[in-house]
Design an enzyme around this catalytic site. Structure first.
Site, PDB file in Angstrom:
ATOM      1  N   ASP A  87       4.125  -1.593  -4.832  1.00  0.00           N
ATOM      2  CA  ASP A  87       2.679  -1.788  -4.969  1.00  0.00           C
ATOM      3  C   ASP A  87       2.230  -2.110  -6.393  1.00  0.00           C
ATOM      4  OD1 ASP A  87       2.076  -1.622  -2.277  1.00  0.00           O
ATOM      5  OD2 ASP A  87       2.097   0.560  -2.313  1.00  0.00           O
ATOM      6  N   ASP A 148       2.898  -4.599   4.199  1.00  0.00           N
ATOM      7  CA  ASP A 148       1.924  -4.472   3.111  1.00  0.00           C
ATOM      8  C   ASP A 148       2.355  -5.279   1.874  1.00  0.00           C
ATOM      9  OD1 ASP A 148       2.395  -2.288   4.857  1.00  0.00           O
ATOM     10  OD2 ASP A 148       1.117  -0.948   3.710  1.00  0.00           O
TER      11      ASP A 148
END
Ligand code: GLY
Length: 375
Positions: A87, A148
């Site tokens: 991320d 994601d």
């Protein structure tokens, strides 16, 4: 309607600058945002909201607060605070890359390039993918990709544009193709996560982390796919990614309840108290805006996507937003983080707020976030 919603969001964000005292909001419980010192995967979204508000208003209070978040992101990278995950793309695209895009700050550009290098370090051979979570080569996590990650790839595509080094772009393109092949299912639904054999790179199978079951379709995962594949198409011009984004979008839109805002998983039984995930619908709204900007003018599906975008955004603004609730901290109610894990199943999510604001600002003023330059 969009302008009223934006004005309300801007007033709340200004209030939150004071309220948060330099800390970062994550998700809420009982209507209050949990704050942290920039040590979670979500911290870029607050930074991104501040940059959006600054671009829209030109009010220096937003710029100063946004700049402070970037200072914090410098320190985070220097001290390597909770960065053993993919991320890094969310974190640095919306903070330092945003600063570079908004005001061409060279230190912010350099920081973003360092972040891209860190993300590249997560590339795993022989499988040829970006490991989602944990220390590189970890026995449990070493073979995991997740959908994601598609939103983390713009950091790599951008780094190739900036440096002329094609290796970032190549890694991102392979990751997007692997996601398309293994995470997207034949009926256009998706796995949240997929495992490869760490030593050989052989595919093992799909699973979920935050969804209802391994074979179900976690709504937010599908949403990341809608927006993420569209962004991979923007950078690579590979039509397969445009098609993947459309496929996932159709599935998402065709499985919505009457009010056009998603439940938390498309396979969760629908009862009176089934949780929504407004953040998934906000991501899809922003993703549809991106998709529409990339589709040919004569594409027969334009109208279909446009109508759904309008319906979802209207519902978010009229039924889910906190417009008029002056003391509310969040912008969007009824997001869910991790239902089976018991984490904030019906709360504010800072990424829900971010994508809702990004979609509103793109609709109203063409400000489209910080995933790429040159809008
Ligand atoms: N990327 C983690 C989540 O969507 O909850």
């Amino acid at each position: 309607m969009w302008k009223t919603a934006i004005d309300d969001a801007i007033a709340k964000t200004l209030k939150n600058i004071e309220r948060f005292e330099g800390k970062f909001p994550h998700v809420s419980s009982n209507g209050t945002y949990e704050l942290n010192e920039n040590n979670d995967w979500t911290n870029g979204f607050w930074s991104g909201m501040l940059w959006l508000c600054y671009e829209y208003t030109q009010d220096e209070r937003f710029r100063n607060a946004a700049d402070q978040t970037v200072t914090s992101f410098h320190q985070r990278l220097k001290d390597h605070v909770v960065l053993d995950h993919h991320d890094i793309g969310f974190l640095y695209s919306l903070s330092s890359k945003a600063q570079w895009i908004v005001e061409k700050d060279e230190a912010a550009r350099q920081l973003t390039l360092q972040a891209a290098d860190l993300l590249m370090n997560r590339w795993c051979e022989p499988g040829g993918y970006i490991q989602a979570w944990g220390q590189k080569g970890d026995a449990k996590e070493g073979g995991r990709i997740i959908i994601d990650c598609l939103l983390n790839l713009p950091l790599l595509y951008w780094a190739s544009e900036q440096t002329g080094n094609p290796s970032y772009m190549e890694a991102a393109r392979i990751q997007a193709e692997k996601s398309r092949r293994y995470l997207v299912r034949g009926d256009d639904s998706s796995y949240h996560t997929f495992f490869f054999q760490l030593e050989t790179g052989e595919p093992i199978g799909g699973a979920t982390h935050q969804g209802y079951t391994n074979g179900s379709t976690w709504t937010r995962g599908q949403a990341w796919g809608v927006y993420g594949f569209a962004l991979s198409y923007r950078y690579t011009k590979d039509k397969k990614f445009l098609e993947a984004s459309k496929r996932l979008a159709r599935y998402f839109l065709e499985h919505l309840p009457d009010d056009h805002v998603a439940y938390w998983d498309f396979n969760a039984p629908i009862e009176n108290n089934t949780y929504r995930d407004s953040s998934a619908s906000a991501i899809v709204a922003a993703g549809l805006l991106e998709l529409l900007s990339l589709m040919e003018q004569q594409d027969p599906e334009r109208l279909y996507f446009q109508e759904h975008l309008e319906k979802s955004m209207t519902s978010l603004v009229q039924k889910y937003a906190t417009i008029g609730e002056e003391d509310a901290e969040g912008l969007l109610k009824h997001g869910s983080y991790y239902v089976h894990g018991g984490l904030s199943p019906d709360d504010y999510m800072i990424w829900g707020d971010y994508y809702y604001l990004e979609a509103l600002m793109r609709l109203e003023k063409g400000i489209g976030g910080y995933w790429y330059e040159g809008k």
